[in-house]
Every structure is written in structure tokens, then in C-alpha cells.
Design a protein around this motif. Structure first.
Motif, PDB file in Angstrom:
ATOM      1  N   PHE A 165       0.774  -1.189   0.031  1.00  0.00           N
ATOM      2  CA  PHE A 165      -0.394  -0.152  -0.088  1.00  0.00           C
ATOM      3  C   PHE A 165       0.820   1.807  -0.002  1.00  0.00           C
ATOM      4  O   PHE A 165       0.700   2.638  -0.275  1.00  0.00           O
ATOM      5  CB  PHE A 165      -0.889   0.048   1.705  1.00  0.00           C
ATOM      6  CG  PHE A 165      -2.620  -0.908   0.500  1.00  0.00           C
ATOM      7  CD1 PHE A 165      -3.421   0.176   0.196  1.00  0.00           C
ATOM      8  CD2 PHE A 165      -2.355  -1.835   0.766  1.00  0.00           C
ATOM      9  CE1 PHE A 165      -4.656  -0.849   0.143  1.00  0.00           C
ATOM     10  CE2 PHE A 165      -3.124  -2.372   0.630  1.00  0.00           C
ATOM     11  CZ  PHE A 165      -4.310  -1.696   0.447  1.00  0.00           C
ATOM     12  N   TRP A 166       2.127   1.290   0.380  1.00  0.00           N
ATOM     13  CA  TRP A 166       2.464   2.421   0.236  1.00  0.00           C
ATOM     14  C   TRP A 166       3.444   2.550  -1.203  1.00  0.00           C
ATOM     15  O   TRP A 166       3.743   3.876  -1.105  1.00  0.00           O
ATOM     16  CB  TRP A 166       4.298   2.172   0.901  1.00  0.00           C
ATOM     17  CG  TRP A 166       4.473   1.877   2.312  1.00  0.00           C
ATOM     18  CD1 TRP A 166       4.015   0.836   3.112  1.00  0.00           C
ATOM     19  CD2 TRP A 166       3.798   2.840   3.519  1.00  0.00           C
ATOM     20  NE1 TRP A 166       3.984   1.549   5.053  1.00  0.00           N
ATOM     21  CE2 TRP A 166       3.445   2.726   4.988  1.00  0.00           C
ATOM     22  CE3 TRP A 166       3.762   4.759   3.580  1.00  0.00           C
ATOM     23  CZ2 TRP A 166       3.396   3.293   6.045  1.00  0.00           C
ATOM     24  CZ3 TRP A 166       3.580   5.343   4.287  1.00  0.00           C
ATOM     25  CH2 TRP A 166       2.938   4.297   5.542  1.00  0.00           C
ATOM     26  N   ILE A 167       2.746   1.895  -2.100  1.00  0.00           N
ATOM     27  CA  ILE A 167       2.915   2.209  -3.551  1.00  0.00           C
ATOM     28  C   ILE A 167       2.229   3.316  -4.077  1.00  0.00           C
ATOM     29  O   ILE A 167       1.988   4.639  -5.227  1.00  0.00           O
ATOM     30  CB  ILE A 167       3.000   0.847  -3.924  1.00  0.00           C
ATOM     31  CG1 ILE A 167       3.821  -0.028  -3.747  1.00  0.00           C
ATOM     32  CG2 ILE A 167       3.484   0.908  -6.158  1.00  0.00           C
ATOM     33  CD1 ILE A 167       3.496  -1.392  -4.891  1.00  0.00           C
ATOM     34  N   ILE A 168       1.448   3.378  -3.261  1.00  0.00           N
ATOM     35  CA  ILE A 168       0.428   4.600  -3.387  1.00  0.00           C
ATOM     36  C   ILE A 168       0.156   5.944  -3.431  1.00  0.00           C
ATOM     37  O   ILE A 168       0.906   6.745  -3.696  1.00  0.00           O
ATOM     38  CB  ILE A 168      -1.200   4.049  -2.696  1.00  0.00           C
ATOM     39  CG1 ILE A 168      -1.476   2.653  -2.848  1.00  0.00           C
ATOM     40  CG2 ILE A 168      -1.975   5.531  -2.735  1.00  0.00           C
ATOM     41  CD1 ILE A 168      -2.753   2.874  -2.311  1.00  0.00           C
ATOM     42  N   THR A 174       4.036  11.465  -6.722  1.00  0.00           N
ATOM     43  CA  THR A 174       5.633  11.182  -8.370  1.00  0.00           C
ATOM     44  C   THR A 174       4.747  11.987  -8.821  1.00  0.00           C
ATOM     45  O   THR A 174       4.609  12.924  -9.622  1.00  0.00           O
ATOM     46  CB  THR A 174       5.751   9.925  -8.373  1.00  0.00           C
ATOM     47  OG1 THR A 174       6.579   9.039  -7.565  1.00  0.00           O
ATOM     48  CG2 THR A 174       6.092  10.036 -10.175  1.00  0.00           C
ATOM     49  N   GLY A 175       3.514  11.847  -9.274  1.00  0.00           N
ATOM     50  CA  GLY A 175       2.390  12.660  -9.386  1.00  0.00           C
ATOM     51  C   GLY A 175       2.634  14.717  -9.566  1.00  0.00           C
ATOM     52  O   GLY A 175       1.915  15.137 -10.406  1.00  0.00           O
ATOM     53  N   GLY A 244       1.168  10.454 -11.865  1.00  0.00           N
ATOM     54  CA  GLY A 244       2.282  10.039 -11.377  1.00  0.00           C
ATOM     55  C   GLY A 244       2.462   8.466 -12.590  1.00  0.00           C
ATOM     56  O   GLY A 244       3.194   8.432 -13.066  1.00  0.00           O
ATOM     57  N   ILE A 245       1.461   7.711 -12.687  1.00  0.00           N
ATOM     58  CA  ILE A 245       1.189   6.437 -13.625  1.00  0.00           C
ATOM     59  C   ILE A 245       1.429   6.873 -14.530  1.00  0.00           C
ATOM     60  O   ILE A 245       2.694   6.089 -15.553  1.00  0.00           O
ATOM     61  CB  ILE A 245       0.353   5.279 -13.202  1.00  0.00           C
ATOM     62  CG1 ILE A 245       0.301   4.780 -12.145  1.00  0.00           C
ATOM     63  CG2 ILE A 245       0.393   4.895 -14.666  1.00  0.00           C
ATOM     64  CD1 ILE A 245      -1.446   4.343 -12.081  1.00  0.00           C
ATOM     65  N   ASP A 250       5.275   8.999 -19.481  1.00  0.00           N
ATOM     66  CA  ASP A 250       5.930   9.626 -20.716  1.00  0.00           C
ATOM     67  C   ASP A 250       7.074   9.805 -20.386  1.00  0.00           C
ATOM     68  O   ASP A 250       8.079   9.939 -21.487  1.00  0.00           O
ATOM     69  CB  ASP A 250       5.003  11.025 -19.994  1.00  0.00           C
ATOM     70  CG  ASP A 250       3.702  11.315 -20.265  1.00  0.00           C
ATOM     71  OD1 ASP A 250       3.533  10.033 -21.078  1.00  0.00           O
ATOM     72  OD2 ASP A 250       2.950  12.241 -19.774  1.00  0.00           O
ATOM     73  N   LYS A 251       7.619   9.188 -19.256  1.00  0.00           N
ATOM     74  CA  LYS A 251       9.500   9.430 -19.081  1.00  0.00           C
ATOM     75  C   LYS A 251       9.799   7.942 -20.009  1.00  0.00           C
ATOM     76  O   LYS A 251      10.517   8.626 -20.495  1.00  0.00           O
ATOM     77  CB  LYS A 251      10.108   9.155 -17.911  1.00  0.00           C
ATOM     78  CG  LYS A 251       9.415  11.011 -16.732  1.00  0.00           C
ATOM     79  CD  LYS A 251      10.425  11.744 -17.252  1.00  0.00           C
ATOM     80  CE  LYS A 251      10.364  12.864 -16.601  1.00  0.00           C
ATOM     81  NZ  LYS A 251      11.456  14.277 -17.332  1.00  0.00           N
TER      82      LYS A 251
END
Length: 337
Positions: A165-168, A174-175, A244-245, A250-251
Motif C-alpha cells: 500500500f505504500w506504493i499509493i 510522483t504525480g 504519477g503513472i 511519458d518519461k
């Protein structure tokens, strides 16, 4: 979060939460475009939200107020021009109409409640001790959008945040980093921070904040369970998570000499993470979940068969307490104990 609500049997709350993004979008359109149709649509959406859970209407009302204030502070030059040519007053009028529509449509129960009957069904639920008793989430749970009841542990106080859940919050940050120049991102960031601070209830840091709001802000005592603030976090996290995704995607596309396999791996990895986040709900592994099969002890079945073999008219009393599978009907009523 919706899956957690549905698994807990709170279907009305789940539907209300699902309407929050639509209501918020129409509110932002109303103050941004200043078109009457968005105001009317927003008013009807808010009225529909009140049909399922008036507490989320109350919560969203404060959220929209924060957005309006934030919008005024981040567009000072535009606001000065708008005040000179009357557009500022037009915005205030549209906001007033948007909130007046649901209040008028629900006035048939709001007016009697305010002037005659009072708030129904609350009893001693306004007591501040409820805040501490229902403060299941910690600051870690709030940051990770991990509901304390999401899992198989029967005690939500012992439910630690699962690592995945820390990925959220990582993708949310990041977003924000990729889209920090977008004013809408800051709207969402402010909403997320407010939700994170409030969802933990009486737990540190600022452990007395929620109780102060509970006692001093009119209507806030209806939100005695702090985890309802997860709706604000979910509302703000969803587009930031997506930003973020897409920012990472895009990168990857802009990078030179990227093997196509890396792109496919990224897509599969993101999809797998999303599936794993809701996997317990999909597999009915939630404790006491609504869709989890439950077995009825044979003793209750024997009592039911015994009652049905006899003529109607029996009254049954269960002692020392009424069982979870106690049989009753209009013909065979029972007394609870």
C-alpha cells in the motif's frame, strides 16, 4: 476504499462516495466556467448525494469551501478584475444556487428536523469519547490509504499497513512532482492533507484536533467515525495516482533506446499492483465481509424446523442473548435479550 465499504455492508455510503468525484467536478466547472447548466447539474448531483448519505454532503460542502478559498488566493489578479466587472458576484451567486438546489429539494425533512424533531438517531453519539473509541487509523494508515478494517484481523487496532500500500503515496508524490505547475494539483494536495490529518482521529500527531472540531463545529459530531475522512483522501489520491503513472509512462516513452519489453513490463506491473491492492476484497478474504459465505450452526436450524412443525402463534425468547442466526417471522415472533 469503495471495496472496503461494500465488504462492510455499507452500501449507501459506498454509493455516496462514488458520487463525490462527479459533485466535485461539477462544482469546479461551475466556478470556473460560470455557466448556469453546470450549476444546475451540480445542484442535482448534490441532491442525489444527500439521498444516500447527508454526512458526505456536509463533508463535501466544507471541501468545496476550501477549493473556493484556494481558488481566490491563487488567482488574485483575476479576482480583482472579476470584482470590477461583476464576475466575482456572479461566481458567488452560482455557488449559492448550487447549494440551494439540494437544500430546497430536501427541505421536506430538513425543516422539520431543525425546528421540531431535532437530529434523529444520535442519542449520546455526540459525546467526544466516541472519537477516541473509533480512531482506528494512525497517520501511517491515512498516508497509505489503508483502511484498518481491510484484512482478516478481527481487531482493527492491530491491523498494520501492508507494504504494497505504500506504493499509493509514492505514486501520488510522483504525480505531484510531475504536475506541480497545475493549479488543480494543488487543490487535490490540500484536500489530501486535510483528509490525512482528520482520518487518524484522536491519534497523534495533533491528536486533539479532531475532538475540537467534533465539539465546536456545528454538524461535525455526525462524523464521529474519523475513517470517513478516507473519502477525501481517496478523492484526492485518485487523479494524483493516475498523474504519477502517466508521468512515469511519458518519461519511459521519451527515453532513448528503450526496449519495447520495458514498456510492456511497466503496463503489466502497474496493472498487477492495482489488482493486488484490492485482492482481499475480490477473494472475499475480508473479516466478516458482506460477500463472504457464513455457516449457520445446526442448533439454529433445529430450532427453526421445530417452530415450523407447530402451528403459528409461538413466541420465542433467546437467552442469554439473541443469536446471530435466530429465526423469526410474523407468525413466529421472538423477544430479544
Amino acid at each position: 476504499y469503495l471495496s472496503a465499504l461494500k465488504q462492510g455492508g455499507q452500501t449507501g455510503e459506498a454509493i455516496a462516495v462514488s458520487l463525490l468525484p462527479l459533485c466535485m467536478l461539477l462544482f469546479i466547472k461551475a466556478i470556473g466556467c460560470q455557466k448556469l447548466r453546470f450549476t444546475l447539474y451540480g445542484g442535482l448531483a448534490f441532491a442525489l448525494l444527500m439521498c444516500f448519505d447527508v454526512r458526505f454532503f456536509y463533508l463535501l460542502g466544507w471541501t468545496c469551501l476550501c477549493i473556493a478559498v484556494f481558488h481566490a488566493f491563487t488567482a488574485r489578479n483575476e479576482s480583482k478584475i472579476a470584482l470590477r466587472d461583476g464576475r466575482g458576484l456572479g461566481k458567488l451567486l452560482l455557488i449559492g444556487i448550487l447549494f440551494l438546489i439540494p437544500v430546497l429539494l430536501h427541505s421536506y425533512w430538513i425543516i422539520p428536523m431543525l425546528f421540531f424533531t431535532g437530529m434523529p438517531g444520535f442519542g449520546n453519539f455526540h459525546h467526544p469519547s466516541w472519537v477516541d473509541a473509533l480512531s482506528y487509523a494512525t497517520i501511517k494508515h491515512s498516508l497509505a490509504l489503508y483502511h484498518p478494517c481491510w484484512g482478516i484481523d478481527p481487531d482493527p487496532h492491530n491491523n498494520e499497513v501492508k507494504h504494497i500500500f505504500w506504493i499509493i503515496p509514492l505514486l501520488v508524490v510522483t504525480g505531484i512532482a510531475f504536475r506541480y505547475k497545475d493549479k488543480r494539483v494543488w487543490y487535490l494536495t490540500v484536500i489530501a492533507l486535510i483528509g490525512i490529518l482528520l482520518a487518524k482521529g484522536g491519534n497523534p500527531p495533533f491528536d486533539r484536533l479532531y475532538q475540537w472540531l467534533f465539539l465546536n463545529i456545528p454538524g461535525f459530531s455526525a462524523l464521529r467515525e474519523p475513517t470517513r475522512m478516507y473519502s477525501l483522501i481517496a478523492l484526492a489520491y485518485s487523479p494524483l495516482f493516475g498523474a504519477g503513472i502517466m508521468g512515469l509512462w511519458d518519461k519511459i516513452n521519451q527515453a532513448q533506446r528503450v526496449h519495447p519489453l520495458m514498456k510492456y513490463s511497466y503496463i503489466v506491473g502497474v496493472s498487477l499492483v492495482c489488482i493486488l491492492l484490492v485482492y482481499p476484497g475480490m477473494k472475499n478474504q475480508m473479516k466478516g465481509g458482506t460477500f463472504k459465505p457464513k455457516s449457520i450452526p445446526l442448533g439454529y436450524v433445529d430450532v427453526k424446523d421445530f417452530l415450523l412443525k407447530n402451528a403459528p402463534g409461538y413466541h420465542t425468547i433467546y437467552y442469554p442473548r439473541t443469536g446471530i442466526a435466530a429465526f423469526y417471522s410474523e407468525a413466529y415472533p421472538f423477544y430479544g435479550s
